[in-house]
Motif scaffolding. Structure first.
Motif, PDB file in Angstrom:
ATOM      1  N   THR A 132      -0.690   1.563 -11.316  1.00  0.00           N
ATOM      2  CA  THR A 132      -1.643   1.204 -10.267  1.00  0.00           C
ATOM      3  C   THR A 132      -1.962  -0.284 -10.302  1.00  0.00           C
ATOM      4  N   GLU A 133      -2.190  -0.797 -11.517  1.00  0.00           N
ATOM      5  CA  GLU A 133      -2.479  -2.226 -11.638  1.00  0.00           C
ATOM      6  C   GLU A 133      -1.281  -3.067 -11.209  1.00  0.00           C
ATOM      7  N   GLN A 146       2.175   1.774  -3.494  1.00  0.00           N
ATOM      8  CA  GLN A 146       1.114   2.254  -4.367  1.00  0.00           C
ATOM      9  C   GLN A 146       0.803   3.724  -4.097  1.00  0.00           C
ATOM     10  N   ARG A 205      -1.087  -2.901  -7.476  1.00  0.00           N
ATOM     11  CA  ARG A 205      -2.155  -3.712  -6.905  1.00  0.00           C
ATOM     12  C   ARG A 205      -1.831  -5.202  -7.027  1.00  0.00           C
ATOM     13  N   THR A 238       0.807  -6.016  -4.480  1.00  0.00           N
ATOM     14  CA  THR A 238       0.215  -6.091  -3.148  1.00  0.00           C
ATOM     15  C   THR A 238      -0.552  -7.390  -2.970  1.00  0.00           C
ATOM     16  N   LEU A 239      -1.304  -7.761  -4.014  1.00  0.00           N
ATOM     17  CA  LEU A 239      -2.056  -9.009  -3.956  1.00  0.00           C
ATOM     18  C   LEU A 239      -1.116 -10.209  -3.827  1.00  0.00           C
ATOM     19  N   GLY A 256       0.816  -1.213   0.000  1.00  0.00           N
ATOM     20  CA  GLY A 256       0.000   0.000   0.000  1.00  0.00           C
ATOM     21  C   GLY A 256       0.845   1.257   0.000  1.00  0.00           C
TER      22      GLY A 256
END
Length: 670
Positions: free
Chosen positions: A539-540, A324, A543, A546-547, A321
């Motif tokens: 961003t993708e 990001q 993300r 992070t995932l 996070g």
């Protein structure tokens, strides 16, 4: 439950009646045998036992080892079911009782006294005594008071808080008798109660049983010792699974004697039909904590997997996070929906056509374009008094503030009227303010020179910080008309800032801008920095990272859950006898399931709590080290919830195995 009392002159009704009871092991569907159809021979232990027992009797069932005495006791106490025949309890066929009804019957009617005492090792004398009342739903205060009174009546008042290993054999048997009487002990089933005791302790136990018989309790004594059996009022001899002798039925007036017992301690207390959920969970949590504490090292190793998993989830998501957010902060410097258009110089001999204000109008007319801000940019020297500073100079229209999302921290932004009249007004960046107005004066209203041209400062731009190593606050901006005529001498924008409406169509909009500008001037090489598309990709990517980090952390949490399941399976094996004890004292299958589920959830809850604390500590350490992190309360709560859910999922199978254990097999376990 009705009573077996009878009016004078009426024929007495037996409290317990066995009709042709048979019990076999092995063969087709027999307990302890192979699967049906395997062809293993059946072993018959009881051969058509028929027997009547009356309320208030003191009966001894005597026989050699292997004669079927214990099997008969297990059937009488509803711990086992016969293979054939009928068992009537107070004229009710026990075969029609389901598992919960049998647990209710054991809890309300029977009290067990075993040769091996069968006390729960982790519980004190008083807590062992309270177990039947716990499953009966007796309030805690009443339960504690009754257990204390029973133990004091049995000369155990000074050892209420002693664990079984701190008591002698005779004292443990006294606790077992107190436990058998906890819910009233209407029928006492004593299996070799003196077999493991010395002569003195054995005599004391027999004296207690006589006292209970005199008080109106029905005593069924299972023994191989004929001298012990001789103390009973009725003796039944069993050999090779058959009754070979019976001294006769002595109906007495036992049922009436129960109500008129000389000691109120032995009177049947008022109990409910089962333990309440809050009380059961509270007691299960207490017992689970005690078991965890007694196996601290093993519990700590089990917790380690959960702690690592939860801490990993929190740290990984915080780092992801933070990364990001850092990417978003960089892109938000000039707006998240803004792209920049410029032209490339083909060569010095064949320069590309520059951008014009007409180009800006043409781009503004394209679909999905919300605003266009042309900007003339070049290096300039600004001066105030004897202070010179080389900075980035720019000329912009009034759309500059809206399209780039760049307002002022003090003063005002120049307006359309300033641009129309080619006003000599300027807004300066924070860095320029610090250099030219180091004396602390308010720059608004002050005059400065921009490449020797005087301009009045009307505002200070809000600070943007640095982007890609470039200080965005080191600039001065004037109306585009003023820049074109008073500073640079040409009206050609260096670049156009284009704001789009729908970021999902940013790629299409960029292609349309390029095509439009090439139509405006053939052979022009257009460069478009599509920050919107770059932001979407970044961003993708962030993300996805992070995932991925979260999934890695969840894997470690699953590994910890497997460790919990492994330890719970070991715990069930180690505490098999305790499970049998609890079932014999009236626990239902769901009580056992709830207890072991509570233990699994408690382990993971403690691990989750420690993991959250550890994760937050690591996040704080990373923040102090300058690592970009973003703490998420939802991530912490979610990680803790996952830990608890892990306990529920991975604790269910061991708990179910414990609840489904055969009571007789469990009692014989080590």
């Amino acid at each position: 439950m009705t009573t077996a009392a009878h009016a004078p002159g009426d024929a007495p009704r037996p409290l317990i009646e066995l009709q042709g009871i048979r019990k076999s092991y092995g063969g087709r569907g027999g307990r302890g045998g192979k699967e049906e159809g395997a062809g293993s021979p059946a072993t018959t232990v009881l051969h058509g036992i028929s027997l009547r027992l009356y309320a208030g009797e003191f009966v001894a069932v005597v026989g050699a080892s292997g004669s079927g005495k214990s099997t008969l006791m297990h059937i009488l106490g509803c711990l086992d079911r016969p293979s054939a025949g009928r068992y009537l309890f107070d004229d009710q066929d026990v075969a029609s009782f389901d598992a919960d009804a049998l647990a209710w019957l054991r809890r309300e009617a029977f009290g067990f006294v075993f040769q091996g005492y069968h006390l729960v090792p982790s519980e004190s004398a008083r807590e062992n005594t309270e177990i039947p009342a716990l499953y009966a739903g007796m309030p805690e205060a009443e339960r504690r008071a009754r257990a204390t009174a029973l133990l004091e009546r049995l000369d155990m008042g000074a050892r209420l808080d002693h664990r079984p290993h701190q008591l002698s054999g005779g004292q443990q048997q006294r606790v077992a008798i107190a436990r058998a009487l906890m819910n009233g002990g209407r029928i006492i089933l004593a299996d070799e109660p003196t077999g493991a005791l010395d002569s003195k302790s054995g005599a004391e136990v027999m004296a207690l049983l006589h006292e209970l018989a005199d008080a109106g309790h029905t005593i069924i004594l299972i023994t191989h010792d004929r001298s012990v059996a001789a103390q009973a009022r009725r003796i039944i001899e069993i050999r090779d699974g058959r009754i070979v002798a019976d001294s006769g039925e002595h109906t007495g007036e036992g049922a009436a004697a129960i109500a008129a017992a000389p000691s109120p301690v032995f009177s049947r207390p008022s109990v409910t039909g089962g333990a309440s959920l809050p009380a059961d969970i509270r007691e299960a949590t207490r017992a689970a904590w005690r078991v965890m504490w007694s196996n601290r090292f093993r519990t700590g190793l089990t917790l380690l997997g959960i702690v690592i998993g939860v801490a990993s989830v929190i740290v990984m998501l915080a780092v992801g996070g933070g990364s990001q957010r850092k990417v978003m902060a960089q892109f938000e410097t000039f707006g998240t929906r803004t792209m920049f258009v410029s032209v490339q110089l083909a060569s010095l001999r064949n320069p590309s056509a520059p951008l014009t204000l007409d180009d800006a109008l043409a781009v503004r007319a394209l679909p999905n374009v919300e605003g266009v801000a042309p900007y003339i940019e070049d290096r300039v020297v600004v001066r105030r008094g004897n202070i010179d500073h080389l900075t980035e100079g720019g000329g912009a229209t009034v759309d500059f503030s809206r399209v780039l999302g760049w307002g002022v921290s003090r003063g005002v932004m120049f307006d359309a009227e300033d641009e129309r009249r080619i006003a000599k007004v300027a807004v300066i960046g924070e860095t320029v303010r610090q250099r030219l107005f180091a004396d602390g004066q308010d720059p608004v209203g002050q005059d400065i020179l921009v490449d020797k041209v005087p301009f009045q400062v009307v505002g200070v731009l809000a600070s943007k910080g640095a982007t890609n190593g470039e200080d965005q606050d080191d600039r001065v901006v004037v109306p585009l008309s003023s820049a074109a005529t008073r500073v640079y001498g040409h009206p050609h924008p260096t670049w156009l800032a284009v704001q789009v409406r729908d970021i999902d169509k940013a790629q299409e909009t960029a292609a349309a801008i390029e095509a439009q500008l090439e139509r405006q001037q053939a052979g022009r090489h257009v460069l478009i920095w599509n920050r919107v598309e770059a932001l979407r990709v970044q961003t993708e990517t962030a993300r996805a990272m992070t995932l991925m980090l979260g999934l890695i952390a969840i894997v470690s949490l699953i590994v910890g859950g497997i460790g919990v399941m492994n330890v719970m399976l070991m715990t069930v094996r180690e505490r098999t006898r305790e499970i049998g004890i609890r079932v014999a004292t009236g626990a239902r299958q769901r009580d056992i399931l709830r207890q072991f589920m509570t233990e699994a959830v408690l382990v993971t809850s403690v691990g989750g709590t420690v993991g959250v604390v550890a994760g937050l500590g690591i996040v704080v350490g990373l923040m102090l080290a300058g690592v970009p992190v973003l703490f998420s309360l939802a991530a912490s709560v979610g990680a803790f919830g996952c830990a608890v859910l892990t306990g529920v999922i991975f604790g269910f199978m061991p708990a179910r195995n414990a609840a489904r254990l055969d009571p007789v097999v469990a009692l014989a376990g080590e």
